[in-house]
Structure formats: C-alpha cells, structure tokens
Design an enzyme around this catalytic site. Structure first.
Site, PDB file in Angstrom:
ATOM      1  N   GLY A  32     -14.419  12.526 -16.554  1.00 58.77           N
ATOM      2  CA  GLY A  32     -14.493  11.672 -17.741  1.00 58.77           C
ATOM      3  C   GLY A  32     -13.410  11.993 -18.756  1.00 58.77           C
ATOM      4  N   ASP A  34     -13.052  14.569 -20.603  1.00 55.97           N
ATOM      5  CA  ASP A  34     -12.615  15.962 -20.469  1.00 55.97           C
ATOM      6  C   ASP A  34     -11.430  16.044 -19.495  1.00 55.97           C
ATOM      7  OD1 ASP A  34     -12.573  18.720 -20.526  1.00 55.97           O
ATOM      8  OD2 ASP A  34     -14.609  19.002 -19.785  1.00 55.97           O
ATOM      9  N   THR A 118     -22.491  10.061 -23.658  1.00 57.59           N
ATOM     10  CA  THR A 118     -22.974   8.774 -23.129  1.00 57.59           C
ATOM     11  C   THR A 118     -22.361   8.392 -21.777  1.00 57.59           C
ATOM     12  OG1 THR A 118     -21.343   7.389 -24.256  1.00 57.59           O
ATOM     13  CG2 THR A 118     -23.348   7.925 -25.474  1.00 57.59           C
TER      14      THR A 118
HETATM   15  P1  ADP Z   1     -20.307  13.255 -21.272  1.00 55.05           P
HETATM   16  O1  ADP Z   1     -20.332  14.241 -20.155  1.00 55.05           O
HETATM   17  O2  ADP Z   1     -20.395  13.905 -22.645  1.00 55.05           O
HETATM   18  O3  ADP Z   1     -21.276  12.136 -21.086  1.00 55.05           O
HETATM   19  P2  ADP Z   1     -18.058  11.571 -20.366  1.00 55.05           P
HETATM   20  O4  ADP Z   1     -16.619  11.918 -20.393  1.00 55.05           O
HETATM   21  O5  ADP Z   1     -18.709  11.401 -19.025  1.00 55.05           O
HETATM   22  O6  ADP Z   1     -18.799  12.684 -21.254  1.00 55.05           O
HETATM   23  O7  ADP Z   1     -18.288  10.224 -21.193  1.00 55.05           O
HETATM   24  C1  ADP Z   1     -18.300  10.153 -22.576  1.00 55.05           C
HETATM   25  C2  ADP Z   1     -17.691   8.836 -23.010  1.00 55.05           C
HETATM   26  O8  ADP Z   1     -16.269   8.940 -22.957  1.00 55.05           O
HETATM   27  C3  ADP Z   1     -18.048   7.628 -22.132  1.00 55.05           C
HETATM   28  O9  ADP Z   1     -18.283   6.509 -22.995  1.00 55.05           O
HETATM   29  C4  ADP Z   1     -16.779   7.411 -21.319  1.00 55.05           C
HETATM   30  O10 ADP Z   1     -16.635   6.037 -20.948  1.00 55.05           O
HETATM   31  C5  ADP Z   1     -15.738   7.792 -22.341  1.00 55.05           C
HETATM   32  N1  ADP Z   1     -14.386   8.095 -21.862  1.00 55.05           N
HETATM   33  C6  ADP Z   1     -13.964   8.450 -20.627  1.00 55.05           C
HETATM   34  N2  ADP Z   1     -12.622   8.634 -20.627  1.00 55.05           N
HETATM   35  C7  ADP Z   1     -12.189   8.393 -21.899  1.00 55.05           C
HETATM   36  C8  ADP Z   1     -10.923   8.396 -22.553  1.00 55.05           C
HETATM   37  N3  ADP Z   1      -9.798   8.706 -21.906  1.00 55.05           N
HETATM   38  N4  ADP Z   1     -10.876   8.079 -23.876  1.00 55.05           N
HETATM   39  C9  ADP Z   1     -11.992   7.767 -24.567  1.00 55.05           C
HETATM   40  N5  ADP Z   1     -13.212   7.752 -24.006  1.00 55.05           N
HETATM   41  C10 ADP Z   1     -13.314   8.058 -22.695  1.00 55.05           C
END
Ligand code: ADP
Length: 172
Positions: A32, A34, A118
């Site tokens: 995601g 991260d 989310t």
């Molecule tokens: P968590 O494990 O805290 O749920 P995720 O990364 O799986 O974290 O998702 C958190 C949110 O970040 C989701 O809404 C996802 O769609 C979004 N997301 C993923 N990649 C990016 C990005 N490059 N920039 C902004 N938001 C992102």
C-alpha cells in the site's frame, strides 16, 4: 478551516514538508502507501527505519524523506480493524494526534496524511474520515504554527468520505 484541504492523488508526490506513512509496527516496510513511500524515498529510508526499533500502534516516529520531495516522513502504525470493540477508534485518533504533535515539535508547517488504516487494515472509511477530520480540526484550532494539513486520498470513495466530513466543519 482554510488551512485544511482534502485532495485526490498519490502522497509520494505531495510537496508538503512532511508526509505521513501508514506504516506497520515493525516500520520495516509493507504494501500500500508504505510500499509506495519506501520505493519513492529509496533504500536509505529503510536503513533509517531499521534503527528505530519499531513503533507501537497509534504512536509516531520521524525520519528523513531522502529522495522524496518531503523533507520528513512521519511513520504511524494505524489499528487493524477487528470489529470496533478493541479500541480501534481511539488508536486511530492517537495516530493523527501524535503525528501532528511530532510535526509541531519539529517545527513542520505543512503535512500530508494518507487515509490511515482504511486499506489492508480494513477500518471503515466513513468512520475513519470522521475521526481523522475531527482530530485535524481540533489540532488546528489550538495551533498557530501549522500552515497546511492535506488529506491525500487515493481513490474517489475515500476522497468523498473525507471531503464530506471536512464540509461539516465549514461554518455556514
Ligand atoms: P493500512 O495498512 O493503514 O490500511 P494501506 O496502505 O493499505 O494502509 O491503505 C491506506 C490508504 O492509503 C488506502 O486508502 C489506500 O488506497 C491508500 N493509498 C495506497 N497507496 C497510496 C498512495 N501512494 N498515496 C496515497 N494513498 C495511498
């Protein structure tokens, strides 16, 4: 709330002084947002994260931004949604509070958040948005230094949830 904006896009491209990473407690990278942040920042970010000894859910730790436009990354592990009876709401509120406090301690004036918890952690987006916006607005009400807080939403559903919450705080 003229210092708070909800936008759609990719947080790694944010031009704010700090971006927040929805990390996991190991701080050693994941998928995601991260994964996207680590890819864009380059391997030195992971090397710094390895020195931090992880981070508890709801707490926050600061590193450099390396190849990112942002000078700093603030890492915060959000809670995994387990139905709502395990303190998830308070832990998510702590993520926003602790990131904003850490930013203030480092005299950061512009910061971008992703929608913490989310994605893979499955926190319901409307509830997450109401907690996030409440915490950001309440921080800004008591702070004069912070110039800009951005919520950077990756998809339409997320954008609409946060923008609807933000509008609730605009005085008629
Ligand atoms: P968590 O494990 O805290 O749920 P995720 O990364 O799986 O974290 O998702 C958190 C949110 O970040 C989701 O809404 C996802 O769609 C979004 N997301 C993923 N990649 C990016 C990005 N490059 N920039 C902004 N938001 C992102």
């Amino acid at each position: 709330m003229e210092r708070f904006y909800v936008t759609k896009g990719d947080i790694v491209r944010a031009k704010t002084q700090a971006i927040v990473n929805a990390a996991n407690t190991s701080l050693l990278g994941g998928g995601g947002v991260d994964g996207a942040i680590h890819r864009a920042a380059g391997p030195e970010l992971l090397l710094e994260c390895e020195t931090l000894g992880g981070c508890k859910t709801g707490e926050a730790k600061l590193t450099g931004g390396y190849k990112l436009k942002a000078q700093y990354v603030i890492h915060t592990p959000g809670p995994i949604w387990r139905g709502g009876n395990w303190g998830e709401e308070e832990l998510l509120a702590n993520c926003y509070k602790n990131c904003l406090q850490l930013a203030r301690q480092h005299e950061i004036t512009t910061i971008a958040f992703p929608s913490i918890s989310t994605g893979v952690y499955r926190f319901p987006v409307e509830l997450a948005a109401s907690i996030a916006v409440r915490e950001i607005v309440s921080f800004l009400e008591n702070d004069q230094q912070m110039e800009q807080v951005l919520m950077v939403c990756f998809d339409d559903t997320t954008y609409q949830a946060y923008e609807a919450e933000r509008k609730k705080y605009i005085k008629a």
